[in-house]
Design an enzyme around this catalytic site. Sequence first.
Site, PDB file in Angstrom:
ATOM      1  N   ASP A 316      36.036  36.383  33.360  1.00 25.97           N
ATOM      2  CA  ASP A 316      34.703  35.801  33.420  1.00 25.97           C
ATOM      3  C   ASP A 316      33.731  36.917  33.794  1.00 25.97           C
ATOM      4  O   ASP A 316      34.117  38.091  33.884  1.00 25.97           O
ATOM      5  CB  ASP A 316      34.653  34.621  34.394  1.00 25.97           C
ATOM      6  CG  ASP A 316      34.821  35.056  35.849  1.00 25.97           C
ATOM      7  OD1 ASP A 316      34.903  36.265  36.078  1.00 25.97           O
ATOM      8  OD2 ASP A 316      34.877  34.190  36.736  1.00 25.97           O
ATOM      9  N   LYS A 317      32.476  36.583  34.047  1.00 26.06           N
ATOM     10  CA  LYS A 317      31.467  37.633  34.256  1.00 26.06           C
ATOM     11  C   LYS A 317      31.690  38.448  35.531  1.00 26.06           C
ATOM     12  O   LYS A 317      31.137  39.529  35.674  1.00 26.06           O
ATOM     13  CB  LYS A 317      30.075  37.022  34.296  1.00 26.06           C
ATOM     14  CG  LYS A 317      29.822  36.063  35.456  1.00 26.06           C
ATOM     15  CD  LYS A 317      28.443  35.429  35.330  1.00 26.06           C
ATOM     16  CE  LYS A 317      28.178  34.447  36.469  1.00 26.06           C
ATOM     17  NZ  LYS A 317      28.076  35.102  37.755  1.00 26.06           N
TER      18      LYS A 317
END
Length: 318
Positions: A316-317
């Site tokens: 994810d980010k």
Amino acid sequence: MFLADDHFLQNPILQIILCLPVYSIGLIHFGKSAIKSIKIGVPNMDVLIMMGTTAAFAYSLTGTFLHWGTNELHQFLFFETTATIITLVLLGNTLENRSVKQTTSAIQELSAMQKLMATRIISEEKTEQIPFKQIQKGDVLIVNSGDKIPSDGVIVQGTGILDESMLTGESEAVHKVQKDNVTGGTILVDGNLKIKVTQVGKQTVLSQIIEMVKKAQNDKPKIQRLGDKISAIFIPVVLGISTITFFVSYFALNISMADALMRAVAVLVISCPCAMGLATPTAVMVGLGRAAKSGILIKGGSTLETFAKVKNIFFDKT
């Protein structure tokens, strides 16, 4: 072993003088562990190390007295074998201890986040400084700019910008307002807060992370459990092979007793520095520790082993 027979280092008395301190250190270091393992009925690699080095030392010592002054004396000198094995294994242990020390520093760094003083409100005009261990659920704490949040809680007054990268990996600071939850160990970059403690001690998120890292390092993967099982039967097998080597050499092949004994000793000596009981747990522990130091928490050694088979990773980010 690479020197000429007339070299001064071939002097047996000099070799005994040089070898004896090394052998004594090995006897103290490995002997205690070997005796303990024998008492509990699970002989470890230190038993093999002591048997191999003691056999080589005793054989050399016996050869020195029985063949003193003869041309065959140098054939019975294996003091350097004793010293070399003990030195190499001790070096391996030193490197292992250094690796373990570096690994456990990850836990120490996490634990250091809890070694702080908190400002607790006693009354409207009075506060006190207390250590982390004395924080109780329900306490209202004052946190100023640059301070670490002492314990998990909820904001009851004020607003602030918090650095939660130690928990989330997110480099961008987070804006927190009244009724928002905060996590112990995160840093208040800007603002002033009053927080009401909701979790203390081992119930805090940071304490649970530390406990998870500890459990992960103690969790043995399949390959390490296999290594432990093999190590348990490895020593009796080696001793059996060494004994068979002696009897076959002496009785079946008509080799002299000295040479037959030397072959039996050789089996013990060659088997001494077994990396199986040393390398696997060290590799697992160091891997988990290095990952934790980089902010990657792996739940256990078995998870690390499974991770080697992963072909696709989704991030994810953070």
